[in-house]
Design a protein around this motif. Structure first.
Motif, PDB file in Angstrom:
ATOM      1  N   ASN A   2     128.927  49.774   3.906  1.00 59.01           N
ATOM      2  CA  ASN A   2     129.569  48.634   4.577  1.00 59.01           C
ATOM      3  C   ASN A   2     128.620  47.864   5.498  1.00 59.01           C
ATOM      4  OD1 ASN A   2     129.286  50.198   6.860  1.00 59.01           O
ATOM      5  ND2 ASN A   2     131.461  50.695   7.019  1.00 59.01           N
ATOM      6  N   LYS A   3     127.380  48.392   5.610  1.00 55.32           N
ATOM      7  CA  LYS A   3     126.322  47.747   6.402  1.00 55.32           C
ATOM      8  C   LYS A   3     126.722  47.536   7.870  1.00 55.32           C
ATOM      9  CE  LYS A   3     124.253  45.404   2.431  1.00 55.32           C
ATOM     10  NZ  LYS A   3     123.808  44.114   1.860  1.00 55.32           N
ATOM     11  N   ARG A   4     127.644  48.379   8.332  1.00 51.16           N
ATOM     12  CA  ARG A   4     128.065  48.272   9.724  1.00 51.16           C
ATOM     13  C   ARG A   4     128.140  49.655  10.348  1.00 51.16           C
ATOM     14  NH1 ARG A   4     130.674  44.337  12.916  1.00 51.16           N
ATOM     15  NH2 ARG A   4     130.367  45.073  15.064  1.00 51.16           N
ATOM     16  N   LEU A   5     127.313  49.867  11.361  1.00 52.38           N
ATOM     17  CA  LEU A   5     127.316  51.137  12.066  1.00 52.38           C
ATOM     18  C   LEU A   5     128.539  51.226  12.974  1.00 52.38           C
ATOM     19  CD1 LEU A   5     123.555  51.227  13.143  1.00 52.38           C
ATOM     20  CD2 LEU A   5     124.610  52.670  11.394  1.00 52.38           C
ATOM     21  N   SER A   6     128.872  52.439  13.367  1.00 50.08           N
ATOM     22  CA  SER A   6     129.974  52.638  14.309  1.00 50.08           C
ATOM     23  C   SER A   6     129.614  51.964  15.632  1.00 50.08           C
ATOM     24  CB  SER A   6     130.220  54.125  14.538  1.00 50.08           C
ATOM     25  OG  SER A   6     129.107  54.708  15.203  1.00 50.08           O
ATOM     26  N   GLN A   7     130.636  51.635  16.428  1.00 53.70           N
ATOM     27  CA  GLN A   7     130.406  50.964  17.703  1.00 53.70           C
ATOM     28  C   GLN A   7     129.545  51.815  18.642  1.00 53.70           C
ATOM     29  OE1 GLN A   7     134.186  49.850  19.364  1.00 53.70           O
ATOM     30  NE2 GLN A   7     134.331  48.008  18.115  1.00 53.70           N
ATOM     31  N   GLU A   8     129.753  53.140  18.608  1.00 48.96           N
ATOM     32  CA  GLU A   8     128.977  53.980  19.521  1.00 48.96           C
ATOM     33  C   GLU A   8     127.508  54.009  19.127  1.00 48.96           C
ATOM     34  OE1 GLU A   8     130.071  58.048  19.753  1.00 48.96           O
ATOM     35  OE2 GLU A   8     129.862  58.431  17.614  1.00 48.96           O
ATOM     36  N   LEU A   9     127.210  53.976  17.831  1.00 50.41           N
ATOM     37  CA  LEU A   9     125.811  53.943  17.407  1.00 50.41           C
ATOM     38  C   LEU A   9     125.171  52.596  17.739  1.00 50.41           C
ATOM     39  CD1 LEU A   9     125.902  55.871  14.015  1.00 50.41           C
ATOM     40  CD2 LEU A   9     124.787  56.588  16.140  1.00 50.41           C
ATOM     41  N   GLU A  10     125.937  51.524  17.572  1.00 45.00           N
ATOM     42  CA  GLU A  10     125.409  50.213  17.954  1.00 45.00           C
ATOM     43  C   GLU A  10     125.107  50.172  19.459  1.00 45.00           C
ATOM     44  OE1 GLU A  10     128.240  47.344  16.609  1.00 45.00           O
ATOM     45  OE2 GLU A  10     127.449  47.306  14.555  1.00 45.00           O
ATOM     46  N   MET A  11     125.977  50.817  20.238  1.00 45.69           N
ATOM     47  CA  MET A  11     125.761  50.875  21.687  1.00 45.69           C
ATOM     48  C   MET A  11     124.520  51.702  22.014  1.00 45.69           C
ATOM     49  SD  MET A  11     126.801  50.043  24.756  1.00 45.69           S
ATOM     50  CE  MET A  11     128.540  49.563  24.687  1.00 45.69           C
ATOM     51  N   LEU A  12     124.344  52.814  21.323  1.00 48.13           N
ATOM     52  CA  LEU A  12     123.185  53.672  21.575  1.00 48.13           C
ATOM     53  C   LEU A  12     121.885  52.948  21.219  1.00 48.13           C
ATOM     54  CD1 LEU A  12     122.148  56.454  22.442  1.00 48.13           C
ATOM     55  CD2 LEU A  12     122.402  57.205  20.062  1.00 48.13           C
ATOM     56  N   ILE A  13     121.886  52.224  20.114  1.00 49.10           N
ATOM     57  CA  ILE A  13     120.707  51.456  19.708  1.00 49.10           C
ATOM     58  C   ILE A  13     120.390  50.384  20.755  1.00 49.10           C
ATOM     59  CG2 ILE A  13     119.853  49.782  18.007  1.00 49.10           C
ATOM     60  CD1 ILE A  13     121.384  51.426  15.877  1.00 49.10           C
ATOM     61  N   LYS A  14     121.452  49.769  21.292  1.00 48.74           N
ATOM     62  CA  LYS A  14     121.275  48.750  22.327  1.00 48.74           C
ATOM     63  C   LYS A  14     120.677  49.365  23.589  1.00 48.74           C
ATOM     64  CE  LYS A  14     124.008  45.234  24.765  1.00 48.74           C
ATOM     65  NZ  LYS A  14     125.383  44.762  25.043  1.00 48.74           N
ATOM     66  N   LEU A  15     121.188  50.531  23.980  1.00 48.91           N
ATOM     67  CA  LEU A  15     120.642  51.239  25.135  1.00 48.91           C
ATOM     68  C   LEU A  15     119.160  51.542  24.942  1.00 48.91           C
ATOM     69  CD1 LEU A  15     123.168  54.015  26.278  1.00 48.91           C
ATOM     70  CD2 LEU A  15     122.094  52.318  27.748  1.00 48.91           C
ATOM     71  N   ASP A  16     118.825  51.993  23.747  1.00 45.61           N
ATOM     72  CA  ASP A  16     117.439  52.342  23.440  1.00 45.61           C
ATOM     73  C   ASP A  16     116.541  51.107  23.500  1.00 45.61           C
ATOM     74  OD1 ASP A  16     115.238  53.864  22.655  1.00 45.61           O
ATOM     75  OD2 ASP A  16     115.653  53.567  20.522  1.00 45.61           O
ATOM     76  N   SER A  17     117.003  50.011  22.918  1.00 41.38           N
ATOM     77  CA  SER A  17     116.179  48.790  22.911  1.00 41.38           C
ATOM     78  C   SER A  17     116.003  48.230  24.323  1.00 41.38           C
ATOM     79  CB  SER A  17     116.798  47.729  21.991  1.00 41.38           C
ATOM     80  OG  SER A  17     118.051  47.300  22.487  1.00 41.38           O
ATOM     81  N   ASP A  18     116.965  48.494  25.202  1.00 41.32           N
ATOM     82  CA  ASP A  18     116.849  48.060  26.596  1.00 41.32           C
ATOM     83  C   ASP A  18     116.026  49.029  27.446  1.00 41.32           C
ATOM     84  OD1 ASP A  18     118.337  45.774  26.221  1.00 41.32           O
ATOM     85  OD2 ASP A  18     120.228  46.665  26.885  1.00 41.32           O
ATOM     86  N   GLY A  19     115.652  50.152  26.861  1.00 40.32           N
ATOM     87  CA  GLY A  19     114.881  51.150  27.607  1.00 40.32           C
ATOM     88  C   GLY A  19     115.690  51.856  28.675  1.00 40.32           C
ATOM     89  N   LEU A  20     116.999  52.037  28.423  1.00 36.41           N
ATOM     90  CA  LEU A  20     117.889  52.563  29.447  1.00 36.41           C
ATOM     91  C   LEU A  20     118.548  53.893  29.080  1.00 36.41           C
ATOM     92  CD1 LEU A  20     119.626  49.222  30.524  1.00 36.41           C
ATOM     93  CD2 LEU A  20     117.687  50.381  31.618  1.00 36.41           C
ATOM     94  N   ILE A  21     118.018  54.570  28.077  1.00 31.41           N
ATOM     95  CA  ILE A  21     118.599  55.864  27.713  1.00 31.41           C
ATOM     96  C   ILE A  21     118.447  56.864  28.855  1.00 31.41           C
ATOM     97  CG2 ILE A  21     118.269  57.892  26.236  1.00 31.41           C
ATOM     98  CD1 ILE A  21     118.057  56.114  23.859  1.00 31.41           C
ATOM     99  N   GLU A  22     117.277  56.880  29.492  1.00 29.88           N
ATOM    100  CA  GLU A  22     117.072  57.809  30.614  1.00 29.88           C
ATOM    101  C   GLU A  22     118.077  57.534  31.742  1.00 29.88           C
ATOM    102  OE1 GLU A  22     112.882  57.377  28.802  1.00 29.88           O
ATOM    103  OE2 GLU A  22     114.630  56.100  29.185  1.00 29.88           O
ATOM    104  N   SER A  23     118.307  56.258  32.017  1.00 25.66           N
ATOM    105  CA  SER A  23     119.254  55.904  33.071  1.00 25.66           C
ATOM    106  C   SER A  23     120.653  56.384  32.727  1.00 25.66           C
ATOM    107  CB  SER A  23     119.260  54.387  33.290  1.00 25.66           C
ATOM    108  OG  SER A  23     117.996  53.951  33.739  1.00 25.66           O
ATOM    109  N   TYR A  24     121.050  56.198  31.476  1.00 24.38           N
ATOM    110  CA  TYR A  24     122.361  56.674  31.038  1.00 24.38           C
ATOM    111  C   TYR A  24     122.474  58.187  31.231  1.00 24.38           C
ATOM    112  CZ  TYR A  24     125.598  58.782  27.727  1.00 24.38           C
ATOM    113  OH  TYR A  24     126.550  59.580  27.154  1.00 24.38           O
TER     114      TYR A  24
END
Length: 397
Positions: A337-359
């Motif tokens: 379906n070429k669409r990831l789950s919302q939580e995975l999209e959120m995790l990818i966004k966190l990673d691209s923002d460099g904020l995984i450690e903060s989370y």
């Protein structure tokens, strides 16, 4: 055989015998006592008000203002007392009254300061300075503050600070004095002075938000509450500030939510992992990467990364790599379906923002990881702040 009754038992017996007539008389007496107490407190005569407050707290134990004033009256009595054991008992009772007032809904910066200044065993918390004269002045200032003699308290706080410019609480409490007297600009100046003295104590950030809220400057207050929270995220008081701000401004707050695999040890002593899969072709299989990364850290990477440490511990670096591996795997998966789950999209966004450690530090820290917070804060305050602004305020919206 003699039978003894407590005062409360005698009171209950009288009520049972005399009924509503005595109840009405008692209610009138209570109102008269309250008027008497109000007059004495207005004149700062807390010691004279104490016996009346002690009667009122029996008849109306759920009145927050009575408990609040009782706390100050007891503090005044402790200040005047000479016997160390009596002082300790009075301070215990005072703190209990302040805590009760807060539990009944009393909101006051002064109340918070008084609770924080007394430990549950009645011993005054902390030492302000190694300079004996500065320490003496701080203790005298605290006594004046408790008696609401704000001019004297301010004078002594500032004399103490002149003797020892590193006394954080001299600057902080100078701000409190100005807040109590409605001089918000001066309160801000002294709170900022406290922050300059020690930016790794959350209190001045949190206290400085109060005058901003009183002036309707909610966005500036928000930033102060955020700084308090990220400075000491495992402190309930630091968390309470931003929660209170959210309630006042009707702003939803919350960390991103992820179905992170859970590890447990079975009866056979072996570690087992539970992965929650949605059943849909949405990339949730990528969570296998989390488990694999954690296993590798426990088996090999921890020893290689921390060769001097004998025992394994859960580290920020391990948790970051584990979550990042999920984001990396999710991006590489080919799904129908070429669409990831919302939580995975959120995790990818966190990673691209460099904020995984903060989370991790703010939403997912265990005892081991929490120990790494201070080191991360020193170099990454901006990232922690960005995470709260972007992902917690408005619940990530």
């Amino acid at each position: 055989m003699k039978t003894y009754f407590s005062k409360l038992q005698i009171l209950a017996l009288c009520i049972a015998i005399f009924g509503t007539v005595n109840l009405t008389a008692n209610a009138q007496t209570t109102e008269q006592l309250k008027e008497k107490v109000a007059d004495l407190i207005a004149a700062d005569k807390y010691l004279e008000a104490l016996p009346f407050l002690e009667k009122l707290v029996i008849s109306d134990p759920d009145d927050a203002e009575i408990q609040f004033n009782l706390g100050f009256a007891l503090i005044n009595k402790a200040t005047a007392a000479k016997n160390p054991e009596e002082i300790k008992l009075l301070r215990i009772r005072s703190r209990e009254a302040f805590v009760k007032a807060k539990s009944l809904g009393k909101e006051s910066l002064l109340l918070d300061a008084m609770i924080e200044s007394i430990s549950p065993d009645g011993i005054k918390k902390g030492q302000f300075s190694f300079n004996k004269e500065a320490e003496k002045l701080m203790n005298e200032a605290e006594s004046s503050f408790a008696q609401r003699n704000f001019d004297d308290a301010l004078s002594k706080y500032q004399k103490a600070l002149a003797l020892d410019p590193k006394i954080y609480y001299a600057a902080l409490f100078s701000g409190d004095v100005h807040l109590q007297t409605g001089k918000y600009d001066l309160a801000e100046t002294w709170y900022q002075k406290a922050i300059t003295i020690d930016p790794y104590i959350e209190t001045a950030y949190r206290y400085s938000a109060t005058p901003l809220m009183k002036q309707g400057k909610t966005e500036q207050a928000r930033d102060r509450y955020i700084d308090a929270y990220i400075t000491d995220p495992y402190n309930k008081l630091a968390l309470s500030g931003i929660v209170q701000w959210g309630n006042v401004t009707n702003t939803p707050l919350g960390h991103p939510k992820f179905n992170i695999p859970e590890n447990s040890v079975g009866v056979d002593g072996k570690e087992k992992t539970t992965i929650s899969l949605s059943g849909a072709d949405d990339g949730s299989l990528a969570w296998i990467g989390y488990t694999s990364a954690r296993v590798e850290w426990k088996d090999k990477k921890f020893k290689a990364t921390f060769p001097k440490e004998v025992k394994y511990r859960h580290t920020l670096q391990e948790e970051t790599e584990a979550l990042r591996s999920v984001a990396t795997m999710a991006k590489s998966l080919k799904i129908k379906n070429k669409r990831l789950s919302q939580e995975l999209e959120m995790l990818i966004k966190l990673d691209s923002d460099g904020l995984i450690e903060s989370y991790i530090l703010l939403a997912r820290a265990d005892n081991d990881i929490a120990q790494e917070h201070f080191g991360y804060l020193k170099s990454n305050r901006a990232k922690l702040r960005q995470y709260v602004l972007k992902y917690v305020i408005g619940a990530g919206k």
